[in-house]
Design a protein around this motif. Structure first.
Motif, PDB file in Angstrom:
ATOM      1  N   GLY A   1       0.823  -1.204   0.000  1.00 23.60           N
ATOM      2  CA  GLY A   1       0.000   0.000   0.000  1.00 23.60           C
ATOM      3  C   GLY A   1       0.856   1.253   0.000  1.00 23.60           C
ATOM      4  O   GLY A   1       0.561   2.232  -0.704  1.00 23.60           O
TER       5      GLY A   1
ATOM      6  N   TRP B   1      -1.844   5.031  -8.995  1.00 24.57           N
ATOM      7  CA  TRP B   1      -2.545   3.857  -9.517  1.00 24.57           C
ATOM      8  C   TRP B   1      -1.871   3.278 -10.761  1.00 24.57           C
ATOM      9  O   TRP B   1      -1.520   2.093 -10.796  1.00 24.57           O
ATOM     10  CB  TRP B   1      -3.997   4.209  -9.859  1.00 24.57           C
TER      11      TRP B   1
ATOM     12  N   HIS C   1      -5.910  10.245  -3.912  1.00 24.02           N
ATOM     13  CA  HIS C   1      -5.273   9.220  -4.724  1.00 24.02           C
ATOM     14  C   HIS C   1      -4.708   9.867  -5.979  1.00 24.02           C
ATOM     15  O   HIS C   1      -5.210  10.894  -6.439  1.00 24.02           O
ATOM     16  CB  HIS C   1      -6.261   8.114  -5.100  1.00 24.02           C
TER      17      HIS C   1
ATOM     18  N   ASN D   1      -3.550   9.173 -10.046  1.00 23.89           N
ATOM     19  CA  ASN D   1      -3.558   8.252 -11.182  1.00 23.89           C
ATOM     20  C   ASN D   1      -2.154   8.038 -11.728  1.00 23.89           C
ATOM     21  O   ASN D   1      -1.839   6.971 -12.245  1.00 23.89           O
ATOM     22  CB  ASN D   1      -4.462   8.791 -12.293  1.00 23.89           C
TER      23      ASN D   1
ATOM     24  N   CYS E   1      -3.773  -2.575  -3.463  1.00 28.85           N
ATOM     25  CA  CYS E   1      -4.811  -1.659  -3.964  1.00 28.85           C
ATOM     26  C   CYS E   1      -5.860  -1.390  -2.891  1.00 28.85           C
ATOM     27  O   CYS E   1      -6.383  -0.267  -2.789  1.00 28.85           O
ATOM     28  CB  CYS E   1      -5.458  -2.243  -5.221  1.00 28.85           C
ATOM     29  N   TYR E   2      -6.162  -2.394  -2.103  1.00 24.90           N
ATOM     30  CA  TYR E   2      -7.140  -2.232  -1.025  1.00 24.90           C
ATOM     31  C   TYR E   2      -6.643  -1.208   0.001  1.00 24.90           C
ATOM     32  O   TYR E   2      -7.365  -0.280   0.386  1.00 24.90           O
ATOM     33  CB  TYR E   2      -7.383  -3.587  -0.358  1.00 24.90           C
TER      34      TYR E   2
ATOM     35  N   TYR F   1      -4.333   1.112  -0.383  1.00 22.29           N
ATOM     36  CA  TYR F   1      -4.214   2.437  -0.981  1.00 22.29           C
ATOM     37  C   TYR F   1      -5.581   3.089  -1.156  1.00 22.29           C
ATOM     38  O   TYR F   1      -5.743   4.303  -0.981  1.00 22.29           O
ATOM     39  CB  TYR F   1      -3.503   2.333  -2.331  1.00 22.29           C
ATOM     40  N   HIS F   2      -6.598   2.291  -1.462  1.00 28.41           N
ATOM     41  CA  HIS F   2      -7.940   2.826  -1.640  1.00 28.41           C
ATOM     42  C   HIS F   2      -8.458   3.435  -0.335  1.00 28.41           C
ATOM     43  O   HIS F   2      -9.032   4.540  -0.340  1.00 28.41           O
ATOM     44  CB  HIS F   2      -8.890   1.726  -2.108  1.00 28.41           C
ATOM     45  N   PHE F   3      -8.235   2.752   0.791  1.00 32.96           N
ATOM     46  CA  PHE F   3      -8.799   3.220   2.059  1.00 32.96           C
ATOM     47  C   PHE F   3      -7.897   4.207   2.794  1.00 32.96           C
ATOM     48  O   PHE F   3      -8.391   4.979   3.621  1.00 32.96           O
ATOM     49  CB  PHE F   3      -9.101   2.025   2.972  1.00 32.96           C
TER      50      PHE F   3
ATOM     51  N   GLY G   1      -4.952   5.925   1.097  1.00 30.58           N
ATOM     52  CA  GLY G   1      -4.356   6.913   0.209  1.00 30.58           C
ATOM     53  C   GLY G   1      -2.931   7.255   0.583  1.00 30.58           C
ATOM     54  O   GLY G   1      -2.093   6.370   0.814  1.00 30.58           O
TER      55      GLY G   1
END
Length: 621
Positions: free
Chosen positions: A147, A155, A324, A326, A387-388, A390-392, A394
């Motif tokens: 993460g 991303w 986040h 891109n 990804c999980y 980083y999604h929650f 950042g």
């Protein structure tokens, strides 16, 4: 039908033992001639053994392996997951003990017959592809820094680079397998990464690889020691002196590391795997229902590496919202992003022990099946979890994910589970070869294997130390383990920047084993093979011990590089480019590490020699 069967049937129909009588080619040159010397009568790592001899015995061994009536029991997916043991081959007798003779001494091998030598080598090869698949995956079931890496890359670059690095790590494993299959034999067993270097490039490459491998294992051990010491200090809410936390882990590690048999501890190692899985699932659940650990983000989050403003609170103490990217967070400054990239290298750093895995497999040709399966599994775990996180979280994604959750109770659970699984692994494999283990071990790359590399390649090889199965060998082991752990502790403790330390490990050592050495070895192997096959009469005569080459020097290697058709030439060129790209990436990583360490040493920092924990913000200022 087994895709490899045709190749082995061809070898069986044209056995390598049928060496032409007219071995001397027109205008040829005999580069080595002598009376026949048995493989067991040679020095342990004899530089006088030529590539042609290694290749000759390897082809014969592959034929024997194919014809041996070893029928592994069929394994279901459940068998692989639980690592249930296959029955012993029907031609193995009850219990066979491995002799304690010190074969490093040439004089001890004079009375060994050819059959005894080959059978002893066969005895060491008992692992199945399922065991190796499970063991390779244990290297990655702890993707706690992915993460953070995604946060430093964004991303697009993060997913792309992890995908490319994962595929190329698999390709490197394939290259190592190809070299191993054609250079390993019962007569000249290839035991480790350094042995491949010896057989392709000579003694210097072997020593270089062994030194780097020992250094890599030492540094990773230091990194894990510091990581777990920080975890213990966080659990104690910083009431326990940080240096004491580190010392407690080190002492526990080298005491448990004295265990050198796994016969009664298999279930503990299996438990260590699921403890790490449990940490992953717990952190995923907690992150979905609680905010990041904002306060600790300044000490090692993705934002602290690439954009400090993104984690700096305002005058009211309110932290910026989760964001986040891109693309790269800050394209003008790539030092932080390169540090994240090096975490990806650390993720795929298991290739340095692939040769050890193959050396203990009953059917090493099945290694590619285990390796590719494990690489795809590794990639899936890293991508999903990274990804999980980083999604929650950042830009607040912390370098050790379970330390970056905001709920203290779950912090404690993650820290203690990680410490327990690490100590279990450290104590369970000790002196045992990796693929002969009954169950996988989480920290294969991070603890006692470094001691094993040091003992086998320095003490036994250079100083004629006795095997670890002897009384003196056991005493030497007991003395060596705490010394090794202590050195790792001192090295890691002296570096205050954890992220920089991880970057140094990856750029200086791990990237070489996964991305630099494999194509380099494959290139050298292919050139020697084409030089031999592209010349009529070149080869090895096992009867006389004669190696014949038509030409030598630069002319021979240029001919080999451009022979074999367009595909072979393009392969050689691609391996040159691959090696160069890996070295360039290593240089970038070292640049990022040096820049980070310069910044770290400019500011007052705590290290493992003090009582204040690096995670203790209350003592700041």
């Amino acid at each position: 039908m087994d895709p490899a069967k045709t190749e082995y049937e061809s070898a069986r129909d044209h056995p390598p033992t049928e060496v032409p009588d007219h071995l001397t080619p027109p205008n040829g040159e005999v580069v080595h001639t002598s009376t026949f010397i048995r493989p067991q009568d040679r020095k342990l790592h004899d530089a006088d053994v030529y590539f042609e001899e290694y290749y000759y015995y390897a082809q014969r061994t592959r034929v024997l392996e194919f014809e041996d009536n070893f029928q592994d029991e069929k394994k279901t997916l459940t068998d692989v997951i639980l690592h249930r043991q296959a029955h012993k081959p029907h031609d193995e007798k009850g219990t066979t003990e491995i002799p304690s003779t010190n074969v490093a001494k040439q004089s001890n091998r004079l009375e060994i017959s050819d059959e005894e030598w080959i059978n002893a080598s066969r005895l060491m090869r008992s692992a199945t592809w399922g065991a190796c698949f499970y063991l390779i995956t244990t290297d990655i079931l702890g993707p706690y820094g992915v993460g953070f890496a995604m946060g430093t890359l964004g991303w697009g670059p993060g997913i792309a680079l992890y995908t490319v690095f994962g595929f190329m790590a698999g390709y490197s494993g394939y290259l190592l397998w190809k070299c191993f299959m054609n250079l390993d034999s019962y007569e000249f067993p290839c035991r480790n990464f350094g042995d491949l270097g010896l057989r392709i490039y000579g003694p210097f490459m072997r020593h270089l690889i062994n030194v780097l491998q020992a250094l890599a294992l030492l540094l990773i051990l230091g990194q894990v020691t510091i990581q777990n010491g920080q975890g213990l200090s966080q659990v104690s809410k910083f009431r326990l002196c940080y240096a004491v936390c580190i010392i407690l882990f080190v002492i526990s590690g080298f005491l448990i590391g004295q265990i050198r048999t796994l016969r009664n501890y298999g279930w503990l190692a299996n438990a260590a795997v699921f403890l790490n899985l449990l940490v992953i699932f717990i952190t995923m659940g907690v992150m979905a229902h609680s905010p990041p650990n904002f306060a600790i983000s300044v000490l090692g989050s993705a934002g602290s590496a690439v954009d400090v403003d993104s984690i700096t609170p305002d005058e009211n103490g309110v932290y910026p919202p989760i964001i986040h990217y891109n693309g790269l967070p800050d394209p003008s400054s790539i030092v932080g992003s390169i540090s994240g990239l090096m975490s990806g290298v650390l993720a795929y750093g298991g290739a340095q022990l692939f040769v050890e895995f193959m050396a203990e497999m009953r059917r090493p040709r099945d290694f590619v099946k285990a390796m590719w399966g494990a690489q795809f599994f590794i990639y899936a775990v890293y991508m999903i979890y990274g990804c999980y996180v980083y999604h929650f979280q950042g830009q607040y994604a912390y370098q050790v994910s379970y330390q970056g959750v905001s709920v203290y109770g779950w912090q404690t659970v993650g820290n203690m589970l990680a410490v327990i699984s690490g100590l279990i692994a450290a104590g369970l494999y000790g002196n045992i070869g990796p693929c002969s283990l009954p169950f996988p071990l989480i920290a294969l790359l991070t603890r006692v294997p470094g001691v094993k590399v040091l003992y086998n390649n320095v003490l036994m090889d250079l100083l004629n130390a006795p095997p670890l199965t002897t009384r003196v060998g056991k005493y030497l082991w007991i003395a060596l383990v705490p010394i090794y752990w202590s050195i790792a502790f001192v090295v890691a403790a002296a570096i205050p920047d954890y992220i920089g330390f991880v970057t140094v490990i990856s750029a200086a050592t791990l990237i070489q084993f996964t991305y630099t050495f494999p194509p380099m070895l494959a290139l050298g192997y292919n050139l020697k093979l084409r030089a031999m096959k592209g010349s009529d009469g070149d080869g090895f005569d096992a009867t006389t011990g004669t190696v014949i080459r038509r030409d030598t020097g630069l002319r021979r290697w240029v001919r080999a590089f451009f022979s074999g058709g367009i595909f072979n030439v393009l392969t050689n060129i691609s391996h040159v480019l691959y090696t160069g790209g890996a070295l360039a990436t290593s240089a970038l990583g070292m640049y990022a590490a040096i820049e980070g360490l310069i910044t770290a040493f400019k500011n007052p920092q705590v290290n493992a020699f003090s009582c204040r924990s690096p995670l203790d913000l209350s003592a700041a200022g």
